[in-house]
Enzyme design. Structure first.
Site, PDB file in Angstrom:
ATOM      1  N   LYS A  62      11.354   7.627  -4.336  1.00 35.02           N
ATOM      2  CA  LYS A  62      10.705   6.536  -5.084  1.00 35.02           C
ATOM      3  C   LYS A  62      10.156   7.003  -6.437  1.00 35.02           C
ATOM      4  O   LYS A  62       8.950   6.932  -6.716  1.00 35.02           O
ATOM      5  CB  LYS A  62       9.581   5.916  -4.252  1.00 35.02           C
ATOM      6  CG  LYS A  62      10.070   5.268  -2.966  1.00 35.02           C
ATOM      7  CD  LYS A  62       8.980   4.477  -2.285  1.00 35.02           C
ATOM      8  CE  LYS A  62       9.449   3.727  -1.060  1.00 35.02           C
ATOM      9  NZ  LYS A  62       9.828   4.571   0.088  1.00 35.02           N
ATOM     10  N   ASP A  65       8.304   7.048 -13.519  1.00 41.81           N
ATOM     11  CA  ASP A  65       7.693   7.783 -14.639  1.00 41.81           C
ATOM     12  C   ASP A  65       8.350   7.251 -15.910  1.00 41.81           C
ATOM     13  O   ASP A  65       9.084   6.252 -15.846  1.00 41.81           O
ATOM     14  CB  ASP A  65       7.924   9.300 -14.444  1.00 41.81           C
ATOM     15  CG  ASP A  65       6.845  10.143 -15.128  1.00 41.81           C
ATOM     16  OD1 ASP A  65       6.512   9.839 -16.295  1.00 41.81           O
ATOM     17  OD2 ASP A  65       6.343  11.093 -14.512  1.00 41.81           O
TER      18      ASP A  65
HETATM   19  O1  C5P Z   1       9.169   4.389  11.973  1.00 44.93           O
HETATM   20  P1  C5P Z   1       9.669   3.242  11.159  1.00 44.93           P
HETATM   21  O2  C5P Z   1      10.971   2.643  11.700  1.00 44.93           O
HETATM   22  O3  C5P Z   1       8.619   2.198  10.909  1.00 44.93           O
HETATM   23  O4  C5P Z   1      10.045   3.904   9.760  1.00 44.93           O
HETATM   24  C1  C5P Z   1      10.521   3.139   8.709  1.00 44.93           C
HETATM   25  C2  C5P Z   1      10.927   4.008   7.571  1.00 44.93           C
HETATM   26  O5  C5P Z   1      11.207   3.173   6.466  1.00 44.93           O
HETATM   27  C3  C5P Z   1       9.865   4.985   7.120  1.00 44.93           C
HETATM   28  O6  C5P Z   1      10.558   6.141   6.654  1.00 44.93           O
HETATM   29  C4  C5P Z   1       9.186   4.280   5.974  1.00 44.93           C
HETATM   30  O7  C5P Z   1       8.715   5.158   4.978  1.00 44.93           O
HETATM   31  C5  C5P Z   1      10.322   3.459   5.398  1.00 44.93           C
HETATM   32  N1  C5P Z   1       9.894   2.253   4.700  1.00 44.93           N
HETATM   33  C6  C5P Z   1       9.180   1.222   5.294  1.00 44.93           C
HETATM   34  N2  C5P Z   1       8.830   0.113   4.584  1.00 44.93           N
HETATM   35  C7  C5P Z   1       9.175   0.027   3.306  1.00 44.93           C
HETATM   36  C8  C5P Z   1       9.884   1.047   2.685  1.00 44.93           C
HETATM   37  C9  C5P Z   1      10.236   2.161   3.425  1.00 44.93           C
HETATM   38  O8  C5P Z   1       8.877   1.293   6.476  1.00 44.93           O
HETATM   39  N3  C5P Z   1       8.874  -1.071   2.656  1.00 44.93           N
END
Ligand code: C5P
Length: 236
Positions: A62, A65
């Site tokens: 992500k 800058d």
């Molecule tokens: O464990 P879980 O399935 O919730 O993980 C979801 C993944 O997706 C994590 O790596 C999290 O950082 C990422 N993520 C998220 N929501 C967002 C963007 C990324 O859960 N909006």
């Protein structure tokens, strides 16, 4: 039939040995693995390379800058050869287009160029959170505004919540690559995710990729949990 929605397993850990273990037990089952800020800062780029070798990598750092710095950062990450990588759309059109140019320069062969994904509004932001940052729009309006900006400036796709897929497909068509976290197989714990969909629902809504972390990595048998989601996607 449209293309099958693909599965990314999120390796959210600060432990290299844990990620290496998942790489062996899950890497061949899922379509790609996600390594993000936690793993990259804790373990370093050599560990990212070691864990992702032989797999498609979603490198989710992500970046945000000034345009020159983000473009140079992406050039520096190019040797890791991610399939997908992320920047923040709110960095603006020039930051996005310079990012795309940097990736095109590093990968003259279009087939291997990492797909540039823009993050629009973090799912942790609500109306009040946006207002605090001077944005007088609802999260949905802002997702749409930044989504259009990102795609027109050269992003290949967007990271979005499952509930935003229809809105974005409506506005932007089928071409943008939509990568969707917040997915929970029916019956699994929601953890801290609030607005969730099952793999089947996300696939039917038009996700190109889904990102699943804890329902796989914290399952008693992670490989089996991943296989079950792959089977669900195959029949969605
Ligand atoms: O464990 P879980 O399935 O919730 O993980 C979801 C993944 O997706 C994590 O790596 C999290 O950082 C990422 N993520 C998220 N929501 C967002 C963007 C990324 O859960 N909006």
């Amino acid at each position: 039939m449209s293309k099958r929605t693909k599965l990314i397993a999120a390796f959210d850990t600060n432990s290299r040995s844990q990620a290496e273990e998942w790489s062996v037990t899950l890497g061949k089952t899922v379509d790609a693995i996600k390594l993000g800020l936690e793993f990259t800062y804790a373990c370093g780029l050599d560990a990212v390379r070691a864990v992702s070798t032989g797999h498609q990598l979603f490198l989710d750092l992500k970046l945000h800058d000034i345009p020159n710095t983000v473009a140079s950062g992406l050039s520096a990450l190019a040797p890791l050869r991610p399939a997908l990588t992320t920047i923040h759309a709110c960095g603006g059109a020039e930051m996005i287009s310079r990012s795309r140019e940097a990736l095109e320069k590093a990968f003259p062969d279009e087939v291997h160029r990492p797909r540039l994904l823009a993050v629009t509004v973090l799912t942790s932001m609500d109306d009040a959170g946006l207002r605090e940052t001077g944005v007088n729009a609802t999260p949905q309006e802002q997702v749409l505004r930044l989504g259009k900006l990102a795609i027109s400036a050269g992003a290949d796709g967007l990271v979005c919540s499952a509930h935003e897929i229809a809105l974005l497909r409506d506005a932007l068509g089928d071409k943008p690559v939509l990568v969707v976290p917040g997915i929970r197989p029916a019956g699994s714990a929601s953890n801290d995710q609030k607005r969730i969909m099952t793999p089947t629902q996300a696939a039917q809504a038009g996700a190109d990729w889904i990102v699943v972390g804890r329902p796989i990595t914290r399952a008693p048998n992670p490989a089996l949990a991943a296989q079950e989601i792959m089977a669900e996607l195959a029949s969605a």
